[in-house]
Design a protein around this motif. Structure first.
Motif, mmCIF file in Angstrom:
data_model
loop_
_atom_site.group_PDB
_atom_site.id
_atom_site.type_symbol
_atom_site.label_atom_id
_atom_site.label_comp_id
_atom_site.label_asym_id
_atom_site.label_seq_id
_atom_site.Cartn_x
_atom_site.Cartn_y
_atom_site.Cartn_z
ATOM 1 N N TRP A 1 -4.762 1.093 -1.123
ATOM 2 C CA TRP A 1 -4.637 -0.299 -0.708
ATOM 3 C C TRP A 1 -5.058 -1.215 -1.851
ATOM 4 O O TRP A 1 -6.219 -1.201 -2.269
ATOM 5 N N GLY B 1 -2.418 -4.885 3.703
ATOM 6 C CA GLY B 1 -2.664 -4.394 5.046
ATOM 7 C C GLY B 1 -1.403 -3.851 5.685
ATOM 8 O O GLY B 1 -0.292 -4.063 5.197
ATOM 9 N N SER B 2 -1.586 -3.156 6.778
ATOM 10 C CA SER B 2 -0.464 -2.611 7.535
ATOM 11 C C SER B 2 -0.021 -3.614 8.587
ATOM 12 O O SER B 2 -0.683 -4.622 8.839
ATOM 13 N N LEU C 1 -12.367 -0.884 4.453
ATOM 14 C CA LEU C 1 -11.185 -1.323 5.183
ATOM 15 C C LEU C 1 -11.591 -1.874 6.536
ATOM 16 O O LEU C 1 -12.592 -1.440 7.120
ATOM 17 N N TYR D 1 0.842 -1.195 0.000
ATOM 18 C CA TYR D 1 0.000 0.000 0.000
ATOM 19 C C TYR D 1 0.877 1.244 0.000
ATOM 20 O O TYR D 1 2.056 1.186 0.376
ATOM 21 N N ARG E 1 -4.309 -2.376 13.330
ATOM 22 C CA ARG E 1 -3.870 -2.815 12.011
ATOM 23 C C ARG E 1 -5.008 -2.515 11.038
ATOM 24 O O ARG E 1 -6.177 -2.745 11.341
ATOM 25 N N GLU F 1 -6.558 -3.218 7.154
ATOM 26 C CA GLU F 1 -6.465 -4.188 6.066
ATOM 27 C C GLU F 1 -7.580 -3.983 5.045
ATOM 28 O O GLU F 1 -8.722 -3.658 5.420
ATOM 29 N N ASN F 2 -7.228 -4.156 3.797
ATOM 30 C CA ASN F 2 -8.225 -4.298 2.741
ATOM 31 C C ASN F 2 -8.438 -5.794 2.561
ATOM 32 O O ASN F 2 -7.615 -6.481 1.956
ATOM 33 N N ILE F 3 -9.532 -6.302 3.096
ATOM 34 C CA ILE F 3 -9.744 -7.749 3.079
ATOM 35 C C ILE F 3 -10.368 -8.225 1.773
ATOM 36 O O ILE F 3 -10.523 -9.428 1.560
#
Length: 205
Positions: free
Chosen positions: A82, A87-88, A107, A63, A148, A150-152
């Motif tokens: 993203w 994800g971070s 997100l 990202y 955290r 995340e783009n799941i």
């Protein structure tokens, strides 16, 4: 639905990204950060791709963080892009306020407790997860814990707008399995729409 704040005047309901920046600069002219006011103004700005697409740069491997404005020196406004499944790490915010607004896609934010200094190599404790969609705003600071992002999704990209006050260039990142922390530098993929010189990035949070 138009909020009561919007009904009080245009300043509280920016219609463009430039108006949002101008409003935030006015809000941050004071030493005191009004969390509720900042969150309301960011919620009232309705995402428009024409506003932010010049800052939306994607990378196939990670990202990206793209600086939009440094405000009046009291905050940074950044567009994060993203890719699918990105994800971070679990990270802190260096005692800064962190606001995250979803501009496109969705997100997931997972919250974690700070690890105990007396417990070594223990798995970190997740205390909950929340999914945010377009135009929703989340807020966190270090007193609330770690998170955290995340783009799941495996088929859609996501774009988010982050405000950090005060700005920071490093934070703590944590290994979920061991709670071990390390200092990570924060870098920009682009500034003001222009690619920054390529560097090997240690972390993106």
């Amino acid at each position: 639905m138009t909020s009561s704040v919007c009904q009080q005047g245009r300043k509280s309901c920016p219609s463009t990204l430039n108006e949002l920046v101008a409003t935030l600069i006015e809000i941050f002219s004071s030493e005191r950060v009004n969390i509720e006011e900042v969150q309301t103004v960011m919620e009232n700005y309705r995402s428009n791709e024409l506003d932010w697409k010049r800052y939306a740069h994607f990378d196939p491997h990670r990202y990206t963080r793209n600086l939009v404005d440094e405000g009046n020196g009291r905050f940074n406004l950044i567009v994060l892009c993203w890719g699918e499944g990105m994800g971070s790490s679990i990270h802190s915010h260096s005692d800064s306020h962190c606001f995250m607004k979803i501009l496109d896609g969705s997100l997931r934010e997972s919250l974690f407790q700070w690890p105990s200094a007396s417990e070594k190599r223990s798995q970190m404790t997740c205390v909950g997860s929340t999914d945010y969609s377009r135009d929703q705003v989340a807020y966190i600071n270090d007193s609330k814990g770690l998170h955290r992002i995340e783009n799941i999704s495996h088929c859609e990209q996501a774009v988010s707008l982050h405000l950090y006050s005060p700005p920071f260039d490093a934070c703590q990142c944590f290994d979920e399995r061991t709670s071990r922390a390390r200092i990570c530098k924060t870098t920009f993929w682009s500034k003001y729409g222009e690619r920054t010189p390529f560097t090997v990035e240690a972390e993106n949070n």
